[in-house]
Design a protein around this motif. Structure first.
Motif, mmCIF file in Angstrom:
data_model
loop_
_atom_site.group_PDB
_atom_site.id
_atom_site.type_symbol
_atom_site.label_atom_id
_atom_site.label_comp_id
_atom_site.label_asym_id
_atom_site.label_seq_id
_atom_site.Cartn_x
_atom_site.Cartn_y
_atom_site.Cartn_z
ATOM 1 N N THR A 118 4.731 4.176 -12.237
ATOM 2 C CA THR A 118 5.012 5.496 -13.357
ATOM 3 C C THR A 118 3.843 5.961 -13.908
ATOM 4 N N SER A 119 3.595 7.652 -13.783
ATOM 5 C CA SER A 119 2.971 8.507 -13.860
ATOM 6 C C SER A 119 2.797 8.620 -15.311
ATOM 7 N N PHE A 120 1.351 9.191 -16.220
ATOM 8 C CA PHE A 120 0.866 8.998 -17.477
ATOM 9 C C PHE A 120 0.116 10.557 -17.007
ATOM 10 N N ALA A 121 0.134 11.331 -17.762
ATOM 11 C CA ALA A 121 -0.286 12.431 -18.334
ATOM 12 C C ALA A 121 -2.055 12.578 -17.415
ATOM 13 N N ALA A 122 -2.687 11.434 -17.574
ATOM 14 C CA ALA A 122 -3.712 10.605 -16.980
ATOM 15 C C ALA A 122 -3.664 9.436 -16.213
ATOM 16 N N PHE A 123 -3.599 7.884 -16.494
ATOM 17 C CA PHE A 123 -3.385 7.688 -15.352
ATOM 18 C C PHE A 123 -2.175 7.861 -14.679
ATOM 19 N N ASN A 124 -2.712 8.349 -13.752
ATOM 20 C CA ASN A 124 -1.231 8.511 -12.592
ATOM 21 C C ASN A 124 -1.695 8.122 -11.132
ATOM 22 N N ARG A 125 -2.717 7.536 -11.245
ATOM 23 C CA ARG A 125 -2.978 6.830 -10.146
ATOM 24 C C ARG A 125 -3.911 5.600 -10.177
ATOM 25 N N THR A 126 -3.979 5.352 -8.912
ATOM 26 C CA THR A 126 -4.955 3.769 -9.256
ATOM 27 C C THR A 126 -6.540 3.847 -9.830
ATOM 28 N N GLU A 127 -6.468 2.600 -10.757
ATOM 29 C CA GLU A 127 -7.245 2.611 -11.081
ATOM 30 C C GLU A 127 -8.762 1.365 -10.759
ATOM 31 N N THR A 128 -9.623 1.298 -10.259
ATOM 32 C CA THR A 128 -10.236 0.481 -10.079
ATOM 33 C C THR A 128 -11.205 0.209 -10.955
ATOM 34 N N PHE A 129 -11.282 -1.843 -10.746
ATOM 35 C CA PHE A 129 -12.707 -2.236 -11.011
ATOM 36 C C PHE A 129 -13.444 -2.713 -10.563
ATOM 37 N N ASN A 130 -14.719 -2.369 -10.393
ATOM 38 C CA ASN A 130 -15.394 -3.540 -10.112
ATOM 39 C C ASN A 130 -16.607 -4.128 -10.841
ATOM 40 N N THR A 131 -16.653 -5.713 -10.687
ATOM 41 C CA THR A 131 -17.439 -6.242 -11.506
ATOM 42 C C THR A 131 -17.861 -7.673 -11.198
ATOM 43 N N GLY A 132 -20.103 -7.679 -11.491
ATOM 44 C CA GLY A 132 -20.343 -8.353 -10.371
ATOM 45 C C GLY A 132 -20.928 -8.863 -12.691
ATOM 46 N N ALA A 133 -21.719 -10.347 -12.141
ATOM 47 C CA ALA A 133 -21.763 -11.063 -12.961
ATOM 48 C C ALA A 133 -23.004 -11.789 -12.697
ATOM 49 N N THR A 134 -23.344 -12.104 -14.031
ATOM 50 C CA THR A 134 -24.697 -14.025 -13.443
ATOM 51 C C THR A 134 -24.952 -14.555 -14.383
ATOM 52 N N SER A 135 -25.426 -15.347 -14.493
ATOM 53 C CA SER A 135 -25.499 -16.481 -15.834
ATOM 54 C C SER A 135 -25.987 -18.058 -16.081
ATOM 55 N N LEU A 136 -26.885 -18.099 -16.866
ATOM 56 C CA LEU A 136 -28.375 -19.126 -16.674
ATOM 57 C C LEU A 136 -27.671 -19.905 -17.991
ATOM 58 N N ASP A 137 -27.218 -21.411 -17.287
ATOM 59 C CA ASP A 137 -26.795 -22.340 -18.908
ATOM 60 C C ASP A 137 -28.340 -23.145 -18.394
ATOM 61 N N TYR A 138 -28.305 -24.012 -19.705
ATOM 62 C CA TYR A 138 -29.756 -24.721 -19.708
ATOM 63 C C TYR A 138 -29.385 -25.536 -20.613
ATOM 64 N N GLN A 139 -29.155 -27.236 -19.750
ATOM 65 C CA GLN A 139 -28.978 -28.699 -20.248
ATOM 66 C C GLN A 139 -30.042 -29.102 -21.444
ATOM 67 N N VAL A 140 -30.812 -28.310 -22.520
ATOM 68 C CA VAL A 140 -31.639 -28.674 -23.254
ATOM 69 C C VAL A 140 -31.518 -30.505 -23.855
ATOM 70 N N THR A 141 -30.697 -30.580 -24.376
ATOM 71 C CA THR A 141 -30.408 -32.378 -24.504
ATOM 72 C C THR A 141 -28.908 -33.093 -23.545
ATOM 73 N N SER A 142 -28.857 -34.069 -24.544
ATOM 74 C CA SER A 142 -27.826 -34.258 -23.731
ATOM 75 C C SER A 142 -26.651 -33.655 -24.449
ATOM 76 N N ALA A 143 -26.871 -33.355 -25.691
ATOM 77 C CA ALA A 143 -26.415 -33.166 -26.980
ATOM 78 C C ALA A 143 -25.803 -31.251 -26.972
ATOM 79 N N LEU A 144 -27.369 -30.411 -26.728
ATOM 80 C CA LEU A 144 -27.588 -29.248 -26.749
ATOM 81 C C LEU A 144 -27.981 -28.506 -25.794
ATOM 82 N N ALA A 145 -26.921 -26.887 -25.137
ATOM 83 C CA ALA A 145 -27.066 -25.616 -24.176
ATOM 84 C C ALA A 145 -27.584 -25.272 -25.134
ATOM 85 N N VAL A 146 -28.238 -24.500 -23.787
ATOM 86 C CA VAL A 146 -28.312 -22.517 -24.269
ATOM 87 C C VAL A 146 -27.645 -22.206 -23.233
#
Length: 381
Positions: free
Chosen positions: A268-296
């Motif tokens: 269903t075309s709206f006045a502005a959202f009237n064709r395909t909208e594409t989202f490209n996403t790239g992401a990265t992360s790092l986890d550090y298990q400081v101790t058996s109980a603590l993580a950052v």
């Protein structure tokens, strides 16, 4: 009489042994999560609020299995989602909106489940991403379902056994429309491979919400202003989403990277959202298990939208978790988002300046920048 008594005793013992052999179990489980959250800008003002489901979802469920013999089991899962601060049901007010399925499992043939359930990309790709660190680490607006915003109704899912670290899943959601088998349908597939500390995964989802009012086997996604039609207007169209992720754990460190492409096609075309909208996403992360109980953990997410509107979203997030016990964790999560470009108004009829949006948290900024911070506690039972 003596023979009859012995026979009855024998039958009773055989029956008891048969029941014991066909072992079954039912488990009640759940998670409770709540936090004090701060946003520097929501609707032109700062906001301090109670906010649940930041590190874990608020849910309770019942799952069970029955041993049928020959390596087969009957299995089921009923899972309820709720808002801890109001007590209301989530997932559109469903009693068991998070999961409601039954199936058969075989150690050699795999598992088939039917009902309302998560799609294969959530099962196999999401574990190799930073989503487990909280919603600040995921795609703005969850445009690619990395944070499993939607479940799939009327679905059949097959999960393979693991072959030398390789596993795959297939799913089909039946639209249930007479005379049009493809209407409101969903198809999805994913595969993952693990070898020591290495994990690789790929998957896709194709969901059609082409029924009246945007009905489809997949739920709507209207988390914040990043996605088209984030207000009360339903999305009528299709979503084609592709995911790729990799993770590597070495010692106390875990690093992951991911990429997704999400194409929102309006029927269903709206006045502005009237064709395909594409989202490209790239992401990265790092986890550090400081101790058996603590993580950052720290993470960065880049999202670019293109189509009738165009915007970029740069988000950085950091978090820490401390386990007080095996079931109770306290945490703190912070995030910063900067948006540049344009997005759609809530009704899709105009293009407006894009606002900063930390992950798929529900409140977007009225300016290009947003800061969010939360401190909370999670308990599992």
């Amino acid at each position: 009489m003596r023979r009859l008594a012995i026979s009855c005793f024998t039958l009773t013992m055989l029956s008891t042994a048969s029941i014991a052999q066909a072992q079954s179990s039912v488990t009640l489980y759940g998670e409770i999560d709540d936090a004090l959250a701060y946003y520097n800008n929501v609707g032109h003002a700062s906001l301090v609020t109670m906010q649940g489901a930041d590190l874990a979802t608020n849910q309770w469920g019942i799952k069970g299995k029955e041993d049928l013999g020959g390596g087969f089991q009957a299995i089921f899962n009923l899972e309820n989602g709720f808002d801890i601060n109001t007590g209301k049901l989530r997932q559109g007010g469903r009693e068991f909106g998070k999961n409601a399925w039954v199936g058969l499992s075989s150690t050699t043939l795999g598992t088939i489940t039917i009902g309302r359930q998560l799609d294969p990309t959530v099962d196999l790709v999401q574990p190799f991403t930073a989503d487990g660190y909280g919603p600040a680490f995921t795609t703005p607006g969850d445009a690619d379902n990395n944070d499993n915003t939607f479940r799939v109704d009327n679905s059949i899912k097959y999960t393979s056994p693991t072959y030398g670290g390789l596993q795959y899943e297939l799913m089909y959601g039946l639209g249930g429309v007479a005379g049009n088998i493809s209407s409101q349908e969903l198809s999805s597939a994913a595969a993952s491979y693990t070898n020591g500390g290495l994990g690789l995964a790929v998957g896709y989802i194709f969901a059609k919400n082409d029924g009246p009012g945007g009905l489809g086997t997949a739920d709507q996604t209207q988390n914040n202003s990043v996605t088209p039609l984030f207000g009360s207007v339903a999305f009528v169209g299709s979503r084609l989403i592709t995911h790729v992720a990799a993770q590597y754990a070495i010692g106390l460190f875990t690093v992951n990277v991911r990429y997704s492409n999400a194409q929102w096609k309006p029927y269903t075309s709206f006045a502005a959202f009237n064709r395909t909208e594409t989202f490209n996403t790239g992401a990265t992360s790092l986890d550090y298990q400081v101790t058996s109980a603590l993580a950052v953990n720290v993470g960065y997410t880049y999202t670019r939208s293109s189509g009738a509107s165009s915007a970029t979203y740069n988000t950085v997030a950091a978090g820490t978790e401390y386990s007080l016990s095996k079931r109770t964790t306290v945490y703190a999560i912070g995030g910063y988002s900067h948006a540049h470009g344009t997005t759609f108004s809530a009704d899709g009829n105009s293009v407006v300046a894009a606002g900063g949006s930390v992950g798929d948290l529900e409140s977007s900024s009225s300016t290009p920048n947003q800061v969010a911070f939360m401190m909370g506690i999670t308990h599992k039972f």
